[in-house]
Scaffold this motif. Structure first.
Motif, short mmCIF file in Angstrom:
data_model
loop_
_atom_site.label_atom_id
_atom_site.label_comp_id
_atom_site.label_asym_id
_atom_site.label_seq_id
_atom_site.Cartn_x
_atom_site.Cartn_y
_atom_site.Cartn_z
N GLY A 192 0.82 -1.21 0.00
CA GLY A 192 0.00 0.00 0.00
C GLY A 192 0.85 1.26 0.00
N THR A 193 1.90 1.25 0.81
CA THR A 193 2.82 2.39 0.87
C THR A 193 3.52 2.59 -0.46
OG1 THR A 193 3.17 2.02 3.24
CG2 THR A 193 4.82 3.34 2.08
N LEU A 194 3.99 1.49 -1.07
CA LEU A 194 4.63 1.58 -2.38
C LEU A 194 3.67 2.12 -3.43
CD1 LEU A 194 6.59 -1.79 -2.31
CD2 LEU A 194 7.63 0.48 -2.39
N ASP A 195 2.45 1.66 -3.39
CA ASP A 195 1.44 2.11 -4.35
C ASP A 195 1.24 3.62 -4.25
OD1 ASP A 195 -0.86 1.83 -6.20
OD2 ASP A 195 -2.04 2.26 -4.42
N GLU A 196 1.07 4.12 -3.04
CA GLU A 196 0.84 5.55 -2.84
C GLU A 196 2.06 6.36 -3.23
OE1 GLU A 196 -2.26 4.98 0.91
OE2 GLU A 196 -0.10 4.95 1.23
N ALA A 197 3.25 5.89 -2.84
CA ALA A 197 4.47 6.63 -3.14
C ALA A 197 4.75 6.69 -4.64
CB ALA A 197 5.65 5.98 -2.41
N PHE A 198 4.61 5.56 -5.32
CA PHE A 198 4.92 5.55 -6.75
C PHE A 198 3.81 6.20 -7.57
CE2 PHE A 198 8.23 2.62 -5.49
CZ PHE A 198 9.28 3.06 -6.30
N GLU A 199 2.59 6.22 -7.06
CA GLU A 199 1.54 7.01 -7.72
C GLU A 199 1.94 8.47 -7.72
OE1 GLU A 199 -2.46 7.63 -9.32
OE2 GLU A 199 -1.48 5.75 -8.84
#
Length: 266
Positions: A192-199
């Motif tokens: 989830g953190t990776l998703d938000e950061a890379f978005e």
């Protein structure tokens, strides 16, 4: 017979459809708002008839057109609530981080420093790192925002949030993060953190969003990821070398806050 009803019947009768060889084109077009329908796709009843027909089943509440209205309502609620928020920094990180973890302590400290610098803190509203950043902000008297998401096995908005919104849809929530944040701090986390950061990074990279500072906190945790990005990802031409400069990696909470608020560049 209503004029609209007559139009439906007449257009259906006039449409020859296709013969088995497919040689005859559709001659009649039925306009249903912005949608065009031909042949067997022309409905048996008009939009007005469908609307006014008695229907005891609530199944229509679960259709895609109705979901569009729910999505619209979520955007309206989010924009209305956050429009007057002022400068804010998004803090991302794992919901699984315990209160004794060094990353929790760092996020709590960052939340307090952001509040003292005049910034609101925006998190996903959950436990772990999100709670820590909200807690630090609230303890310092700041605007502590939680953008929650409807999930089957997650807790609700943590008790350190003083403005909370729960969304049904991830993509609406992401728009709120991007629209109302002027920087981001990414603490250790999972998918989830990776998703938000890379978005966030993708939108900045492609100039779909305003440029903003993004900090990854914890060099030991994030080092392997950025070694890979600086190595194979860059050498294979999947990103350009300047893209790597979109990110700052640090182990210093005060530096993370300075960069995320733009103070390091002033």
């Amino acid at each position: 017979m209503s004029e609209e009803r007559g139009d439906v019947d007449n257009q259906r009768k006039a449409s020859p459809g296709l013969d088995p060889s497919g040689a005859v084109p559709y001659e009649t077009t039925y306009h249903k708002g912005p949608v065009i329908l031909r042949g067997d796709m022309i409905p048996d009843e008009s939009t007005s008839e469908h609307l006014l027909r008695p229907d005891d089943s609530p199944d229509w509440l679960h259709t895609d057109p109705w979901r569009v209205l729910r999505i619209q309502a979520e955007f309206v609620d989010g924009f209305s609530a956050l429009a007057g928020l002022g400068p804010a920094v998004a803090c991302f990180g794992s919901a699984r981080t315990g209160r004794e973890d060094a990353a929790y302590v760092a996020a709590r400290t960052a939340g307090g420093l952001l509040a003292k610098a005049g910034y609101a803190v925006i998190t996903g509203g959950g436990p772990g790192i999100m709670e820590a950043a909200n807690r630090g902000c609230a303890e310092a008297g700041g605007k502590s925002v939680g953008l929650g998401i409807e999930l089957p096995h997650e807790e609700g908005i943590n008790r350190w949030v003083n403005m909370g919104i729960t969304f049904r849809y991830f993509f609406v929530r992401k728009v709120m993060f991007m629209k109302y944040s002027s920087g981001g701090i990414v603490f250790p986390g999972g998918f989830g953190t990776l998703d938000e950061a890379f978005e966030m990074l993708t939108l900045i990279q492609t100039h779909k969003a305003k440029s903003m500072p993004v900090v990854f906190f914890g060099s030991e945790y994030w080092g392997g990821l950025f070694d890979w990005i600086s190595g194979p990802v860059t050498s294979h031409g999947m990103i350009s070398a300047p893209d790597r400069t979109l990110v700052t990696i640090t182990d210093d909470v005060e530096e993370a806050v300075r960069v995320a608020t733009g103070a390091a560049a002033r």
